[in-house]
Enzyme design. Structure first.
Site, PDB file in Angstrom:
ATOM      1  N   ARG A   1       8.994 -49.480  11.529  1.00 42.40           N
ATOM      2  CA  ARG A   1      10.349 -50.101  10.842  1.00 42.40           C
ATOM      3  C   ARG A   1      10.425 -49.625   9.357  1.00 42.40           C
ATOM      4  NH1 ARG A   1       8.955 -55.298  12.306  1.00 42.40           N
ATOM      5  NH2 ARG A   1       9.869 -56.188  10.585  1.00 42.40           N
TER       6      ARG A   1
ATOM      7  N   GLU B   1       7.391 -12.095  33.974  1.00 39.24           N
ATOM      8  CA  GLU B   1       7.328 -12.596  32.696  1.00 39.24           C
ATOM      9  C   GLU B   1       6.198 -11.865  31.656  1.00 39.24           C
ATOM     10  OE1 GLU B   1       5.221 -14.626  29.631  1.00 39.24           O
ATOM     11  OE2 GLU B   1       5.376 -16.151  31.357  1.00 39.24           O
ATOM     12  N   HIS B   2       5.308 -11.611  32.176  1.00 39.57           N
ATOM     13  CA  HIS B   2       4.262 -10.676  31.564  1.00 39.57           C
ATOM     14  C   HIS B   2       4.770  -9.215  31.701  1.00 39.57           C
ATOM     15  CE1 HIS B   2       0.370 -13.263  30.829  1.00 39.57           C
ATOM     16  NE2 HIS B   2       1.219 -14.209  31.216  1.00 39.57           N
TER      17      HIS B   2
ATOM     18  N   GLU C   1      -5.698 -16.276  34.009  1.00 42.37           N
ATOM     19  CA  GLU C   1      -4.922 -17.120  33.346  1.00 42.37           C
ATOM     20  C   GLU C   1      -4.953 -18.510  34.154  1.00 42.37           C
ATOM     21  OE1 GLU C   1      -1.216 -16.124  31.790  1.00 42.37           O
ATOM     22  OE2 GLU C   1      -0.686 -18.398  31.538  1.00 42.37           O
TER      23      GLU C   1
ATOM     24  N   GLU D   1      -1.132  -6.799  35.134  1.00 46.83           N
ATOM     25  CA  GLU D   1      -0.835  -8.258  34.783  1.00 46.83           C
ATOM     26  C   GLU D   1      -0.835  -9.385  35.963  1.00 46.83           C
ATOM     27  OE1 GLU D   1      -0.170  -9.140  31.695  1.00 46.83           O
ATOM     28  OE2 GLU D   1      -0.718  -7.126  31.100  1.00 46.83           O
TER      29      GLU D   1
ATOM     30  N   HIS E   1       6.010 -15.866  36.887  1.00 43.98           N
ATOM     31  CA  HIS E   1       5.187 -15.563  35.795  1.00 43.98           C
ATOM     32  C   HIS E   1       4.530 -14.075  35.466  1.00 43.98           C
ATOM     33  CE1 HIS E   1       0.959 -17.303  34.244  1.00 43.98           C
ATOM     34  NE2 HIS E   1       1.571 -16.664  33.303  1.00 43.98           N
TER      35      HIS E   1
HETATM   36 ZN   LIG Z   1       0.793 -16.203  31.493  1.00 45.17          ZN
END
Ligand SMILES: [Zn+2]
Length: 1082
Positions: free
Chosen positions: A707, A167-168, A264, A242, A164
């Protein structure tokens, strides 16, 4: 499964991404742009947010193993009639072929497989890059909303959040784009229709989308350079920013933890639903990578070292471990060329082997686990337990047919309010709402999970019993033929309509394909549903409903010993304990440091802050590719509209190709409802769809809707109108169906509105507790939206109405309503009837239809007889809502580790006249000053602002924020930031282009028609849209500086609402005596 994304704003809603239940921009910013587009969600977000009321744009995943579809709200009854579903998805029948074989060979690719996907009118070719082994899926069709994605398998070994944080971090500067955050430059100045990145438990995805070819390739290049050559692997400060770092402003103060991901995840770990989901996953998979948290556990994140971080990138961000995806109408040769430049520069590696996800062997005995979550102090903890029962269904890959059958089984058991397992749980009164996502198949092994929250401590065992009892009953009795028909139709309609809302279709397909591809399976398989679906229907016809589904329940669930029951208990002391533990850990760190160490830490803290607060020089920013103003269309996107009349009622028609589907809305004026009935509106809407008529109980009604139509929803729409005191307010009923079912659609809409009876007290009670529990989760998970709604309620009338229907007042109303239903149900039932009487008149109503010309014409007689059912006038026309909440600073106390801080004022009250430049400035402030101060250096997950150009309310908001008063100072600092702003031409152009990108954002046909209706209702003309566009395009630096005056008004007159922990609010009131009026919410 839980996936984390870099942005709190664009919410990828794919199956099992429980990332951000409420996204900041979904709830707010779309509104700002309503002169351009109006998303189906935007108009109702602020007020009423349950899936029910979002209509089918309220996308939530339903999960069909192998064939995963992103469908409308699973709470809705969405269905179709057999044999009459949309046959193809894309309008143009002649897709381009794949890349020229010679070009592919010359570039070093071999074709693994090539298929024509009838389901999507697309040619798809799977390539292998011979040198590195990277795999590339190239899907060509006529969709202008082009998508690119690169995905790496990134299984973690611990809960430090390494995938994670990476990723940032990779988006913070790269070899070719050596600026602080190229990603933010793209956010500011591109026409992207999607831009984000997200981390799953075992993979990391980097997707982009755009309808503009040049823009699309710009985005791809920035992303490729970012993932393969990021600066963060050589820059510890990005890792600190980060990920995590110790912060010490002065050696005499306490050390604290800071970091974007750190905060976060503190937010994620403050939400009981997330804790339950994580505990379930970890207990189900103790032996493989799913046993740890890829997002990061805030107590473990600080164990992560920079060296581990570097190593993780080196190992897994490699072409040999990459899967690349292209989709859309761009040149397939160009795709291969662009990626070759990157792939060719690597030597093959063994990373694909190292990233394999091990299989969890099945247990012999079920497990039981008890976990705690932090509940508010002194809060009533009686009915606050959560229970979930979870299974891993298999340790071997399932065949396609079984997967498909399990997907249908999931929908049959849980997919609608009428589904028996859902119904049994809700009607039991054991809990307030359902938890557990049913069958989930996005990871290596499929799982099933179901339970309840809001359960009394002594009742948890009964929940478990009820689940088993109901499942056994389903094995015995099977499902009714009507239920099966409705489920099949729902799923098939969704698959074929492929309505992914604001989420690009190509991205939805990529995520679906990845569920197989990532584990060595066939990436085409999840995209090819037509034949398996036909075969499955035949099988049901042959073997019978019971013959197909009963053995599945028996084998995969009831007889399956790989089961974990999780009980989550409220603990009023946990919050304090966790805080004390963190403080102690930090105190130890400090005690171990010498005075020199401390001085060094303070210096490093200051150095990082300085770096964060120093903008990139303009010449550096110029390397990030951007479009030119001349690339931008000068006119707004226009939606065809014809205004006509049927029986004296206004009818709007939009002639757009919809592949034989008719989309319609009917809006009834609701301004005649008495003010004290407003908080009942959301429940009124739910009752219409879920209570049944004299002749049909709600199960039958729900199945009939299934239906005969593609889905029906009902919701209130309330907005300010610029220059008018009185807000615009409508009750909207939306529906969709195949053209041949038009008559059924209008007939059912009439039955829902006219014939449903408000006489089922027990069901109504369930609605109330379900909504109360939903609101309580929302305050913890989306406190910024609650704060925004509250401030709006103080600053304009429409805001006040929306607060009554979806804010804190609404929560208070629901709490007292629980008692009233018990004590005086007849009065409540009469109130629901009173709403119906007040709203349902033809006068002031508007019918909206979107489809092609012939279908629109054929629908007219049906509209006419629909309207005949309603009397002209509803009598009393006095509107009694002329109210606002009193404007005081409020501190709303909840148990949380992170805060949500808002400040707002109404600029129209100060005499401001709207100019298009406000859109540009608003976006710019959010992506620069607030991003840098509130997020990057403040450590919050999000910081942004929003200007509602209809009401005039300008608000600042933060999301998962460790600060409170400091954030308010940053908001106030925006004034000086604007006053002293130096903006060169490139930066200004980027800001303008980015704004146009928002205004012109991509919409599917139903959303176009809906937006056009909203503009009509709000009196927004094409001339005004053109004028705003010109104002945007001609925005100058002067406009930015002048806007500072408005923000001075916010600074000096703004009202503050913070959703925060008791300690932080107390600390704020200590620093500024009497600043907050304190309200305990949870
Ligand atoms: Zn994040």
């Amino acid at each position: 499964m839980r996936a984390q994304g870099i942005l709190a704003r664009t919410v990828p809603i794919a199956a099992h991404m429980r990332m951000f239940a409420v996204s900041p921009s979904l709830s707010r910013s779309n509104r700002v742009l309503s002169f351009g587009k109006v998303g189906g969600r935007s108009s109702i977000q602020k007020g009423v947010k349950s899936p029910k009321n979002l209509g089918w744009q309220g996308l939530r995943p339903i999960s069909v193993p192998g064939i995963r579809i992103v469908e409308a709200s699973r709470m809705d009854s969405l269905t179709f009639s057999r044999g009459s579903v949309p046959q193809a998805v894309l309008s143009a029948p002649a897709p381009k072929l794949g890349a020229d074989p010679e070009v592919a060979t010359k570039l070093g690719y071999e074709v693994i497989s090539e298929q024509f996907l009838d389901e999507y009118n697309s040619t798809a070719i799977l390539y292998r890059h011979q040198k590195t082994g990277a795999e590339v899926m190239s899907v060509s069709n006529s969709d202008e909303n082009k998508v690119f994605g690169i995905v790496f398998r990134t299984p973690p070994k611990d809960s430090t959040g390494i995938p994670h944080i990476l990723e940032h971090s990779v988006l913070c500067g790269s070899r070719k784009y050596p600026v602080k955050e190229p990603f933010v430059e793209l956010l500011k100045g591109s026409l992207h229709t999607f831009l984000n990145a997200f981390t799953y438990p075992d993979r990391t995805c980097y997707p982009v989308a755009s309808t503009n070819l040049k823009d699309f390739y710009n985005l791809i290049d920035v992303y490729l350079d970012a993932v393969f050559f990021p600066r963060c692997v050589n820059d510890v400060q990005t890792f600190q920013q980060e990920g995590w770092h110790y912060e010490l402003n002065d050696p005499s103060e306490d050390i604290t933890f800071k970091g974007v991901v750190f905060n976060e995840m503190k937010g994620v770990y403050s939400q009981p639903d997330n804790i339950l989901g994580r505990a379930s996953q970890q207990a189900l998979f103790p032996d493989n990578t799913y046993g740890v948290d890829s997002g990061g556990d805030p107590t473990v994140i600080p164990d992560l070292t920079f060296e581990q971080f570097q190593e993780f990138h080196r190992k897994f961000y490699h072409p040999s471990n990459a899967r690349l995806w292209f989709y859309g109408d761009d040149d397939p040769n160009e795709r291969l060329k662009v990626i070759s430049e990157y792939l060719d520069s690597f030597e093959p590696s063994s990373s694909a082997k190292e990233s394999e996800v091990a299989v969890q062997k099945l247990f012999g005995e079920p497990k039981r686990i008890i976990e705690k979550y932090a509940a508010g102090e002194g809060s009533e903890t009686g009915k606050k337990h959560m229970v979930a029962i979870n299974w891993v269904l298999s340790d071997e890959p399932l065949d396609l047919e079984t997967e498909l059958a399990l997907g249908f089984l999931d929908h049959l058991m849980l997919g609608t309010p009428a589904a028996p397992l859902r119904k049994a749980l809700m009607e039991s009164g054991l809990g307030e709402s359902i938890v557990g996502g049913g069958i989930e198949d996005e990871l290596r092994q499929p799982q099933f999970s179901i339970g309840l929250k809001g359960v009394a401590g002594e009742k948890t065992a009964e929940v478990e019993e009820l689940v088993f009892k109901t499942l056994s009953r389903l094995v015995e009795e099977g499902f009714t033929a009507e239920a099966v028909e409705a489920s099949i139709n729902t799923i098939e309609f969704s698959l074929r309509e492929n309505n992914t809302g604001s989420f690009p279709r190509g991205l939805s397909l990529m995520l679906r394909s990845m569920g197989k591809w990532l584990y060595g399976g066939d990436p085409f398989e999840p995209l090819r549903f037509a034949k398996p679906l036909e075969a499955f229907k035949e099988r049901i016809a042959k073997e019978g409903v019971k013959g197909v589904f009963s053995p599945l329940i028996q084998r995969y669930i009831l007889d399956n010993r790989h089961r974990v029951t999780i009980e989550l208990q409220p603990d009023t002391e946990k919050g304090a304990r966790d805080e004390a533990a963190e403080a102690e850990k930090l105190a130890k760190v400090k005690a171990s440091m010498t005075p020199e160490d401390l001085a060094e830490l303070a210096r490093a803290t200051e150095e990082l802050r300085l770096k964060q607060e120093t903008p990139d020089p303009p010449e550096a920013l110029r390397v990030v590719p951007s479009l030119l103003l001349k690339d931008i269309p000068k006119e707004p996107i226009s939606v065809p509209i014809t205004v006509g009349q049927i029986n004296g009622t206004t009818v709007l028609s939009h002639d757009i190709f919809t592949n034989d589907v008719l989309y319609t809305e009917v809006a009834f004026d609701m301004s005649t409802i008495k003010a004290d009935l407003l908080p009942l509106m959301p429940l009124f809407c739910q009752s219409l769809l879920e209570m049944g008529t004299k002749d049909m109980d709600f199960v039958e009604l729900s199945q009939l809707i299934g239906r005969k139509t593609g889905g029906i929803s009902v919701f209130p729409f309330v907005s300010s109108v610029r220059g008018k005191e009185k807000p615009l307010s409508y009750l909207v009923i939306r529906g969709k169906a195949m053209a041949s079912q038009t008559s059924d659609l209008f007939n059912l809409m009439r039955i829902i509105l006219k014939e449903v009876q408000f006489n089922d007290k027990q069901r109504f009670k369930q609605f109330v507790s379900q909504r109360k529990s939903g609101m309580e989760s929302r305050v913890v998970g989306g406190g910024h939206a609650v704060a925004a709604t509250r401030m709006d309620g103080m600053l304009n009338i429409a805001g006040w109405v929306n607060e009554q229907m979806g804010g804190l007042s609404y929560l208070e109303f629901l709490r007292s309503l629980e008692k009233r239903v018990e004590e005086d149900w007849p009065a409540v039932s009469q109130s629901l009837e009173a709403i119906r009487t007040a709203v349902l008149g033809r006068e002031g109503a508007v019918v909206n239809m979107t489809s092609d010309e012939t279908i629109l014409q054929r629908a007219e007689p049906h509209v006419s007889s629909f309207l005949d059912a309603f009397s002209k006038s509803t009598g009393d026309k006095t509107c009694t809502w002329n109210t606002r909440l009193s404007a005081v600073n409020e501190g709303l106390v909840i148990p949380t580790q992170v805060n949500y801080v808002g400040k707002a004022a109404n600029l129209f009250d100060s005499g401001y006249k709207l100019d298009g430049s406000a859109y540009v400035i608003n976006k710019y402030i959010g992506n620069t000053w607030l991003w840098e101060r509130v997020r990057v250096s403040g450590g919050a997950y999000g910081g942004f602002c929003d200007f509602d150009t209809h009401s005039g309310v300008f608000s600042y908001l933060s999301y998962r924020d460790p600060n409170l008063l400091k954030t308010l100072d940053n908001y106030d600092g925006t004034v000086d930031f604007l006053k002293n702003l130096e903006l060169d031409n490139d930066a200004l152009t980027k800001a303008i282009i980015g704004t146009i990108g928002d205004v012109d954002s991509y919409q599917l046909p139903d959303a176009k028609g809906y937006s056009s209706m909203v503009r009509y209702l709000m009196g927004i003309t094409e001339e005004e849209r053109q004028q705003r566009r010109e104002e945007i395009l001609s925005t100058s630096v002067e406009d930015f500086r002048n806007f500072a005056t408005n923000l001075e008004y916010v600074r000096d007159n703004g009202v503050v609402v913070a959703v925060a922990s008791a300690d932080d609010i107390a600390a704020a009131n200590k620093a500024k005596p009497g600043f907050f009026e304190v309200k305990k919410v949870l």
